[in-house]
Design an enzyme around this catalytic site. Sequence first.
Site, PDB file in Angstrom:
ATOM      1  N   HIS A  91      34.469  -6.292  58.622  1.00  0.00           N
ATOM      2  CA  HIS A  91      34.228  -7.142  57.449  1.00  0.00           C
ATOM      3  C   HIS A  91      33.549  -6.335  56.342  1.00  0.00           C
ATOM      4  O   HIS A  91      32.331  -6.211  56.301  1.00  0.00           O
ATOM      5  CB  HIS A  91      33.322  -8.301  57.878  1.00  0.00           C
ATOM      6  CG  HIS A  91      33.166  -9.374  56.861  1.00  0.00           C
ATOM      7  ND1 HIS A  91      32.864 -10.668  57.215  1.00  0.00           N
ATOM      8  CD2 HIS A  91      33.254  -9.387  55.519  1.00  0.00           C
ATOM      9  CE1 HIS A  91      32.776 -11.420  56.129  1.00  0.00           C
ATOM     10  NE2 HIS A  91      33.006 -10.648  55.082  1.00  0.00           N
ATOM     11  N   ASN A 115      39.473 -10.730  49.150  1.00  0.00           N
ATOM     12  CA  ASN A 115      39.048 -11.479  47.956  1.00  0.00           C
ATOM     13  C   ASN A 115      38.797 -10.550  46.775  1.00  0.00           C
ATOM     14  O   ASN A 115      37.702 -10.437  46.235  1.00  0.00           O
ATOM     15  CB  ASN A 115      37.804 -12.330  48.256  1.00  0.00           C
ATOM     16  CG  ASN A 115      36.599 -11.507  48.664  1.00  0.00           C
ATOM     17  OD1 ASN A 115      36.737 -10.462  49.295  1.00  0.00           O
ATOM     18  ND2 ASN A 115      35.419 -11.967  48.293  1.00  0.00           N
ATOM     19  N   HIS A 151      35.093 -18.185  56.774  1.00  0.00           N
ATOM     20  CA  HIS A 151      33.751 -18.273  56.206  1.00  0.00           C
ATOM     21  C   HIS A 151      33.310 -19.719  56.455  1.00  0.00           C
ATOM     22  O   HIS A 151      33.711 -20.624  55.731  1.00  0.00           O
ATOM     23  CB  HIS A 151      33.817 -17.942  54.714  1.00  0.00           C
ATOM     24  CG  HIS A 151      32.501 -17.987  54.008  1.00  0.00           C
ATOM     25  ND1 HIS A 151      32.023 -16.929  53.280  1.00  0.00           N
ATOM     26  CD2 HIS A 151      31.568 -18.951  53.885  1.00  0.00           C
ATOM     27  CE1 HIS A 151      30.852 -17.249  52.750  1.00  0.00           C
ATOM     28  NE2 HIS A 151      30.559 -18.478  53.103  1.00  0.00           N
ATOM     29  N   HIS A 172      30.191 -13.669  59.808  1.00  0.00           N
ATOM     30  CA  HIS A 172      28.760 -13.653  59.465  1.00  0.00           C
ATOM     31  C   HIS A 172      27.980 -14.902  59.926  1.00  0.00           C
ATOM     32  O   HIS A 172      27.379 -15.614  59.133  1.00  0.00           O
ATOM     33  CB  HIS A 172      28.553 -13.419  57.966  1.00  0.00           C
ATOM     34  CG  HIS A 172      29.473 -14.173  57.056  1.00  0.00           C
ATOM     35  ND1 HIS A 172      29.711 -15.513  57.141  1.00  0.00           N
ATOM     36  CD2 HIS A 172      30.217 -13.723  56.009  1.00  0.00           C
ATOM     37  CE1 HIS A 172      30.554 -15.874  56.195  1.00  0.00           C
ATOM     38  NE2 HIS A 172      30.877 -14.807  55.509  1.00  0.00           N
ATOM     39  N   ASP A 223      29.658  -6.935  56.455  1.00  0.00           N
ATOM     40  CA  ASP A 223      29.825  -7.747  55.240  1.00  0.00           C
ATOM     41  C   ASP A 223      29.328  -6.950  54.035  1.00  0.00           C
ATOM     42  O   ASP A 223      28.682  -7.479  53.130  1.00  0.00           O
ATOM     43  CB  ASP A 223      29.089  -9.088  55.348  1.00  0.00           C
ATOM     44  CG  ASP A 223      29.533 -10.092  54.282  1.00  0.00           C
ATOM     45  OD1 ASP A 223      30.493  -9.798  53.544  1.00  0.00           O
ATOM     46  OD2 ASP A 223      28.906 -11.166  54.177  1.00  0.00           O
ATOM     47  N   HIS A 229      27.885  -4.738  44.436  1.00  0.00           N
ATOM     48  CA  HIS A 229      27.953  -5.220  43.059  1.00  0.00           C
ATOM     49  C   HIS A 229      27.299  -4.171  42.173  1.00  0.00           C
ATOM     50  O   HIS A 229      26.623  -3.253  42.663  1.00  0.00           O
ATOM     51  CB  HIS A 229      27.223  -6.556  42.906  1.00  0.00           C
ATOM     52  CG  HIS A 229      27.822  -7.665  43.712  1.00  0.00           C
ATOM     53  ND1 HIS A 229      28.973  -8.315  43.355  1.00  0.00           N
ATOM     54  CD2 HIS A 229      27.414  -8.243  44.886  1.00  0.00           C
ATOM     55  CE1 HIS A 229      29.261  -9.243  44.250  1.00  0.00           C
ATOM     56  NE2 HIS A 229      28.345  -9.210  45.193  1.00  0.00           N
ATOM     57  N   PHE A 242      26.057 -12.890  45.243  1.00  0.00           N
ATOM     58  CA  PHE A 242      25.680 -12.750  46.641  1.00  0.00           C
ATOM     59  C   PHE A 242      26.171 -11.405  47.173  1.00  0.00           C
ATOM     60  O   PHE A 242      27.273 -10.972  46.857  1.00  0.00           O
ATOM     61  CB  PHE A 242      26.335 -13.858  47.474  1.00  0.00           C
ATOM     62  CG  PHE A 242      25.890 -15.253  47.125  1.00  0.00           C
ATOM     63  CD1 PHE A 242      24.753 -15.804  47.685  1.00  0.00           C
ATOM     64  CD2 PHE A 242      26.626 -16.024  46.232  1.00  0.00           C
ATOM     65  CE1 PHE A 242      24.352 -17.093  47.374  1.00  0.00           C
ATOM     66  CE2 PHE A 242      26.238 -17.314  45.909  1.00  0.00           C
ATOM     67  CZ  PHE A 242      25.096 -17.855  46.481  1.00  0.00           C
ATOM     68  N   GLY A 243      25.370 -10.738  48.009  1.00  0.00           N
ATOM     69  CA  GLY A 243      25.885  -9.566  48.693  1.00  0.00           C
ATOM     70  C   GLY A 243      24.919  -8.406  48.790  1.00  0.00           C
ATOM     71  O   GLY A 243      24.089  -8.178  47.908  1.00  0.00           O
TER      72      GLY A 243
END
Length: 426
Positions: free
Chosen positions: A55, A89, A174, A233, A306, A310, A324-325
């Site tokens: 992932h 995505n 998810h 996750h 995951d 960014h 998020f991330g």
Amino acid sequence: MILIRNVRLVDALGERGPADVLIGEGRILSLEGGAAQRVIDGTACFLAPGFLDLHAHLREPGEEVKEDLATGLLAAVRGGYTDLVSMPNTKPPVDTPEAVRALKEKAKALGLARLHPAAALTEGQEGKTLTPAGLLKEAGAVLLTDDGRTNEDAGVLGAGLLMAAALGLPVAVHAEDAGLRRGGVMNDGALSDLLGLPGNPPEAEAARIARDLEVLRYALRRAQGRPHLHIQHLSTKRGLELVREAKRAGLPITAEATPHHLTLTEEALKAFDPLFKVAPPLRGEEDREALLEGLLDGTLDAIATDHAPHTLAEKEMDLLRAPFGIPSLEVAFPLLYTELHLKRGFPLARLVELFTDGPRRVLGLLSIHLEEGAEASLVLLSPKERPVDPGRFASKARYSPWAGWRLGGWPVLTLVEGRIVHEALE
């Protein structure tokens, strides 16, 4: 030929050695040494099969300013990963055979970690029309998922599981109920109330897993083939309990946990730092402890990063607006080697299994164990400690919630089919 001398061996079968590992023709030729053009001293290090990440978000195509295949796959091999599953995505989403094929071809040309693209379950990841799964698999897709979005239509998910079952593809979800999650940016509870931040309740995860298990039961009854549901996750104690119960009932389900949910809690949000903003959110200590138990008892099949890069400008926005991330490909194993194995006595062989055999089983791939004749996709790990320095990351996301943490277990040599793709030997 490469000879790694006096190195400890560790894989899902256990720890052993020291051994003198001779590598050539893409394989382990011997564990008892031999003539080689290059000799590496493996004293105090241990050798493991190469890791597989189920992932990761590599952002290509469309958001290469955040990450691209070159930087993402370089970050992967520096983290000990020889194989990586990229999420679909992107912009546009990876929902056509042509898009899958383009990613595979570009990654192969880079010669770093081997890329196994995931394809979108539905066109445009809009949750309405299923993608052509047979053609996607033929192009190289290894699983189907609308990760980044939740599958709100149970009928579409059920049809997707039926379609994927006929092809032997897992469907990854998810698992969050969008209606319960709403605009939550952190775990819902006393702390979110205190901080005045919108909460994402743990029940959102549990409610969606409970629904998806019923959809899986439907698919299992109707499928031509065996459906396979994979929970991405996992973050809550209750969600873990539901997966555990489903496994005991014999349902074909697997699940993963992330390094951030295993090492951080909602307490990190007290500083209002968006660096700790992830989806699903960091939970409470009870949830974190439950996940650790799930790693030990087999409820959780794999550790998946995951990895979600960014730009720094985006992550420096306020907590409500920041994306998020967390980027984690380069620190995942050292982090868990230190925090779980060294500090808590988590069995090293089981930890390695969660990075190797576990994720490989999810994809239906053969295990790689350290024995003569085995594929030489390997990682050499050093116990020497050093601090996490995001400025040294290969990833474009040069920030980390673990910056400054002193960790051991760093990958110092990564090989893919006997070819060195990362080297940081002293």
